[in-house]
Write a protein that holds these residues in place. Structure first.
Motif, mmCIF file in Angstrom:
data_model
loop_
_atom_site.group_PDB
_atom_site.id
_atom_site.type_symbol
_atom_site.label_atom_id
_atom_site.label_comp_id
_atom_site.label_asym_id
_atom_site.label_seq_id
_atom_site.Cartn_x
_atom_site.Cartn_y
_atom_site.Cartn_z
ATOM 1 N N THR A 179 0.838 -1.199 0.000
ATOM 2 C CA THR A 179 0.000 0.000 0.000
ATOM 3 C C THR A 179 0.871 1.246 0.000
ATOM 4 N N ARG A 180 1.933 1.232 0.786
ATOM 5 C CA ARG A 180 2.857 2.370 0.801
ATOM 6 C C ARG A 180 3.473 2.575 -0.580
ATOM 7 N N GLN A 181 3.874 1.496 -1.221
ATOM 8 C CA GLN A 181 4.470 1.605 -2.550
ATOM 9 C C GLN A 181 3.471 2.192 -3.550
ATOM 10 N N ALA A 182 2.215 1.776 -3.460
ATOM 11 C CA ALA A 182 1.180 2.323 -4.351
ATOM 12 C C ALA A 182 0.965 3.804 -4.070
ATOM 13 N N LEU A 183 0.911 4.179 -2.798
ATOM 14 C CA LEU A 183 0.725 5.589 -2.442
ATOM 15 C C LEU A 183 1.880 6.442 -2.944
ATOM 16 N N GLU A 184 3.092 5.927 -2.841
ATOM 17 C CA GLU A 184 4.259 6.669 -3.334
ATOM 18 C C GLU A 184 4.169 6.887 -4.838
ATOM 19 N N ARG A 185 3.662 5.896 -5.562
ATOM 20 C CA ARG A 185 3.534 6.026 -7.021
ATOM 21 C C ARG A 185 2.451 7.024 -7.410
ATOM 22 N N LEU A 186 1.393 7.094 -6.625
ATOM 23 C CA LEU A 186 0.274 7.975 -6.962
ATOM 24 C C LEU A 186 0.361 9.340 -6.299
ATOM 25 N N ALA A 187 1.359 9.561 -5.465
ATOM 26 C CA ALA A 187 1.447 10.788 -4.676
ATOM 27 C C ALA A 187 1.653 12.043 -5.534
ATOM 28 N N SER A 188 2.168 11.901 -6.700
ATOM 29 C CA SER A 188 2.405 13.051 -7.570
ATOM 30 C C SER A 188 1.078 13.627 -8.061
ATOM 31 N N LYS A 189 0.913 14.934 -7.895
ATOM 32 C CA LYS A 189 -0.338 15.546 -8.372
ATOM 33 C C LYS A 189 -0.478 15.393 -9.882
#
Length: 109
Positions: free
Chosen positions: A15-25
């Motif tokens: 989940t953290r890895q997915a959040l890091e990938r999607l964190a960019s606006k």
């Protein structure tokens, strides 16, 4: 039904890895733009105000590498024409992003 909360503070958490990938606006905005269907680079740049050509290109490449976007060459000879579309995986983000939009709308002052 109880909500299972993963340990997103752990480096190996998916989940953290997915959040890091999607964190960019820019990634989120590109997903929104591509939900309307395949588009060319210039169309995306016009639609997403504030993004530079360099950042758009880099973000699309990263999203393609992550399996969220598909790049399709429409014309091989220069000037090359390319369009981008969400993959099946990219399209699965529509519902979670709609939930975020609904939350934002419900909680504006």
């Amino acid at each position: 039904m109880s909500l299972v909360v993963p340990d997103v503070l752990e480096e190996g958490c998916t989940t953290r890895q997915a959040l890091e990938r999607l964190a960019s606006k820019w990634r989120v905005l590109l997903i929104y733009a591509l939900l309307a269907g395949p588009q060319r680079h210039a169309e995306l740049r016009r639609r997403i105000q504030g993004i530079t050509q360099k950042v758009l290109t880099e973000t699309l490449r990263d999203m393609e590498r992550d399996g969220l976007v598909q790049r399709r060459v429409l014309k091989q000879t220069p000037p090359q024409h390319v369009e981008y579309a969400l993959t099946a995986l990219g399209k699965t983000l529509q519902e979670p992003l709609a939930a975020i939009c609904a939350w934002a709308t419900d909680h504006t002052e």
